[in-house]
Design a protein around this motif. Structure first.
Motif, PDB file in Angstrom:
ATOM      1  N   MET A 152       0.827  -1.188   0.000  1.00 60.57           N
ATOM      2  CA  MET A 152       0.000   0.000   0.000  1.00 60.57           C
ATOM      3  C   MET A 152       0.871   1.251   0.000  1.00 60.57           C
ATOM      4  O   MET A 152       0.508   2.254  -0.569  1.00 60.57           O
ATOM      5  N   LYS A 153       2.026   1.179   0.629  1.00 67.98           N
ATOM      6  CA  LYS A 153       2.920   2.328   0.684  1.00 67.98           C
ATOM      7  C   LYS A 153       3.337   2.764  -0.722  1.00 67.98           C
ATOM      8  O   LYS A 153       3.359   3.936  -1.037  1.00 67.98           O
ATOM      9  N   ASN A 154       3.671   1.795  -1.589  1.00 75.11           N
ATOM     10  CA  ASN A 154       4.058   2.107  -2.961  1.00 75.11           C
ATOM     11  C   ASN A 154       2.906   2.732  -3.736  1.00 75.11           C
ATOM     12  O   ASN A 154       3.114   3.618  -4.549  1.00 75.11           O
ATOM     13  N   THR A 155       1.688   2.260  -3.490  1.00 72.63           N
ATOM     14  CA  THR A 155       0.514   2.809  -4.157  1.00 72.63           C
ATOM     15  C   THR A 155       0.315   4.259  -3.763  1.00 72.63           C
ATOM     16  O   THR A 155       0.058   5.104  -4.612  1.00 72.63           O
ATOM     17  N   LYS A 156       0.462   4.565  -2.489  1.00 77.65           N
ATOM     18  CA  LYS A 156       0.308   5.954  -2.029  1.00 77.65           C
ATOM     19  C   LYS A 156       1.368   6.837  -2.666  1.00 77.65           C
ATOM     20  O   LYS A 156       1.096   7.973  -3.038  1.00 77.65           O
ATOM     21  N   GLY A 157       2.571   6.333  -2.809  1.00 85.14           N
ATOM     22  CA  GLY A 157       3.639   7.091  -3.458  1.00 85.14           C
ATOM     23  C   GLY A 157       3.314   7.361  -4.918  1.00 85.14           C
ATOM     24  O   GLY A 157       3.560   8.452  -5.423  1.00 85.14           O
ATOM     25  N   LEU A 158       2.714   6.374  -5.584  1.00 86.84           N
ATOM     26  CA  LEU A 158       2.316   6.538  -6.976  1.00 86.84           C
ATOM     27  C   LEU A 158       1.229   7.601  -7.093  1.00 86.84           C
ATOM     28  O   LEU A 158       1.294   8.462  -7.965  1.00 86.84           O
ATOM     29  N   PHE A 159       0.247   7.545  -6.211  1.00 86.47           N
ATOM     30  CA  PHE A 159      -0.823   8.548  -6.228  1.00 86.47           C
ATOM     31  C   PHE A 159      -0.250   9.938  -6.013  1.00 86.47           C
ATOM     32  O   PHE A 159      -0.673  10.900  -6.653  1.00 86.47           O
ATOM     33  N   LYS A 160       0.715  10.046  -5.126  1.00 90.06           N
ATOM     34  CA  LYS A 160       1.342  11.345  -4.861  1.00 90.06           C
ATOM     35  C   LYS A 160       2.095  11.835  -6.103  1.00 90.06           C
ATOM     36  O   LYS A 160       2.029  13.001  -6.468  1.00 90.06           O
ATOM     37  N   MET A 161       2.803  10.922  -6.776  1.00 92.80           N
ATOM     38  CA  MET A 161       3.523  11.290  -7.994  1.00 92.80           C
ATOM     39  C   MET A 161       2.554  11.758  -9.084  1.00 92.80           C
ATOM     40  O   MET A 161       2.888  12.616  -9.891  1.00 92.80           O
ATOM     41  N   LEU A 162       1.353  11.193  -9.098  1.00 94.75           N
ATOM     42  CA  LEU A 162       0.338  11.582 -10.072  1.00 94.75           C
ATOM     43  C   LEU A 162      -0.341  12.899  -9.698  1.00 94.75           C
ATOM     44  O   LEU A 162      -1.160  13.400 -10.448  1.00 94.75           O
ATOM     45  N   GLY A 163       0.002  13.423  -8.528  1.00 96.62           N
ATOM     46  CA  GLY A 163      -0.556  14.700  -8.103  1.00 96.62           C
ATOM     47  C   GLY A 163      -1.877  14.600  -7.378  1.00 96.62           C
ATOM     48  O   GLY A 163      -2.589  15.593  -7.241  1.00 96.62           O
ATOM     49  N   LEU A 164      -2.239  13.409  -6.892  1.00 98.38           N
ATOM     50  CA  LEU A 164      -3.489  13.253  -6.162  1.00 98.38           C
ATOM     51  C   LEU A 164      -3.298  13.654  -4.705  1.00 98.38           C
ATOM     52  O   LEU A 164      -2.313  13.290  -4.070  1.00 98.38           O
ATOM     53  N   SER A 165      -4.267  14.394  -4.193  1.00 96.86           N
ATOM     54  CA  SER A 165      -4.245  14.777  -2.786  1.00 96.86           C
ATOM     55  C   SER A 165      -4.615  13.558  -1.940  1.00 96.86           C
ATOM     56  O   SER A 165      -5.120  12.560  -2.472  1.00 96.86           O
ATOM     57  N   PRO A 166      -4.399  13.633  -0.624  1.00102.77           N
ATOM     58  CA  PRO A 166      -4.797  12.504   0.233  1.00102.77           C
ATOM     59  C   PRO A 166      -6.290  12.167   0.109  1.00102.77           C
ATOM     60  O   PRO A 166      -6.656  10.989   0.076  1.00102.77           O
ATOM     61  N   LYS A 167      -7.158  13.174   0.011  1.00102.21           N
ATOM     62  CA  LYS A 167      -8.594  12.913  -0.139  1.00102.21           C
ATOM     63  C   LYS A 167      -8.895  12.290  -1.495  1.00102.21           C
ATOM     64  O   LYS A 167      -9.716  11.376  -1.600  1.00102.21           O
ATOM     65  N   GLU A 168      -8.240  12.767  -2.548  1.00102.23           N
ATOM     66  CA  GLU A 168      -8.422  12.181  -3.869  1.00102.23           C
ATOM     67  C   GLU A 168      -7.954  10.731  -3.874  1.00102.23           C
ATOM     68  O   GLU A 168      -8.587   9.865  -4.479  1.00102.23           O
ATOM     69  N   THR A 169      -6.872  10.453  -3.176  1.00103.15           N
ATOM     70  CA  THR A 169      -6.355   9.094  -3.077  1.00103.15           C
ATOM     71  C   THR A 169      -7.374   8.183  -2.406  1.00103.15           C
ATOM     72  O   THR A 169      -7.575   7.043  -2.833  1.00103.15           O
ATOM     73  N   ARG A 170      -8.038   8.677  -1.372  1.00101.42           N
ATOM     74  CA  ARG A 170      -9.050   7.879  -0.681  1.00101.42           C
ATOM     75  C   ARG A 170     -10.185   7.507  -1.626  1.00101.42           C
ATOM     76  O   ARG A 170     -10.616   6.353  -1.672  1.00101.42           O
ATOM     77  N   ILE A 171     -10.666   8.482  -2.403  1.00 98.15           N
ATOM     78  CA  ILE A 171     -11.753   8.218  -3.346  1.00 98.15           C
ATOM     79  C   ILE A 171     -11.293   7.253  -4.431  1.00 98.15           C
ATOM     80  O   ILE A 171     -11.984   6.291  -4.756  1.00 98.15           O
ATOM     81  N   TYR A 172     -10.129   7.489  -5.005  1.00 99.93           N
ATOM     82  CA  TYR A 172      -9.641   6.641  -6.094  1.00 99.93           C
ATOM     83  C   TYR A 172      -9.444   5.207  -5.615  1.00 99.93           C
ATOM     84  O   TYR A 172      -9.742   4.263  -6.335  1.00 99.93           O
ATOM     85  N   SER A 173      -8.970   5.043  -4.392  1.00 99.68           N
ATOM     86  CA  SER A 173      -8.780   3.704  -3.830  1.00 99.68           C
ATOM     87  C   SER A 173     -10.111   2.980  -3.658  1.00 99.68           C
ATOM     88  O   SER A 173     -10.194   1.775  -3.876  1.00 99.68           O
ATOM     89  N   VAL A 174     -11.150   3.717  -3.291  1.00 99.31           N
ATOM     90  CA  VAL A 174     -12.477   3.117  -3.120  1.00 99.31           C
ATOM     91  C   VAL A 174     -13.060   2.727  -4.482  1.00 99.31           C
ATOM     92  O   VAL A 174     -13.687   1.680  -4.614  1.00 99.31           O
TER      93      VAL A 174
END
Length: 69
Positions: A1-23
């Motif tokens: 999951m840590k690598n996925t969060k890093g990827l989302f961050k590299m894509l410019g997704l905010s923490p809230k956007e990451t939560r929605i995209y993960s769902v």
């Protein structure tokens, strides 16, 4: 999951956007489902979903009068 969060961050997704995209996880979900699972407000969820559509990260569909992302 840590690598996925890093990827989302590299894509410019905010923490809230990451939560929605993960769902979303490639499965159509109603805004109500996204709100409940991400624990974000309706307004925030709707705004994030709109931005995802604008960016081409997802699309919305309507079924039986309900919109799904």
């Amino acid at each position: 999951m840590k690598n996925t969060k890093g990827l989302f961050k590299m894509l410019g997704l905010s923490p809230k956007e990451t939560r929605i995209y993960s769902v979303l996880d490639g499965v159509p979900r109603s805004i109500a489902e996204l709100e409940k699972q991400s624990k974000l407000s309706h307004a925030t969820t709707h705004d994030i979903l709109r931005r995802f559509v604008e960016r081409g990260l997802t699309k919305t569909i309507s079924l039986g009068g309900k919109r799904f992302g």
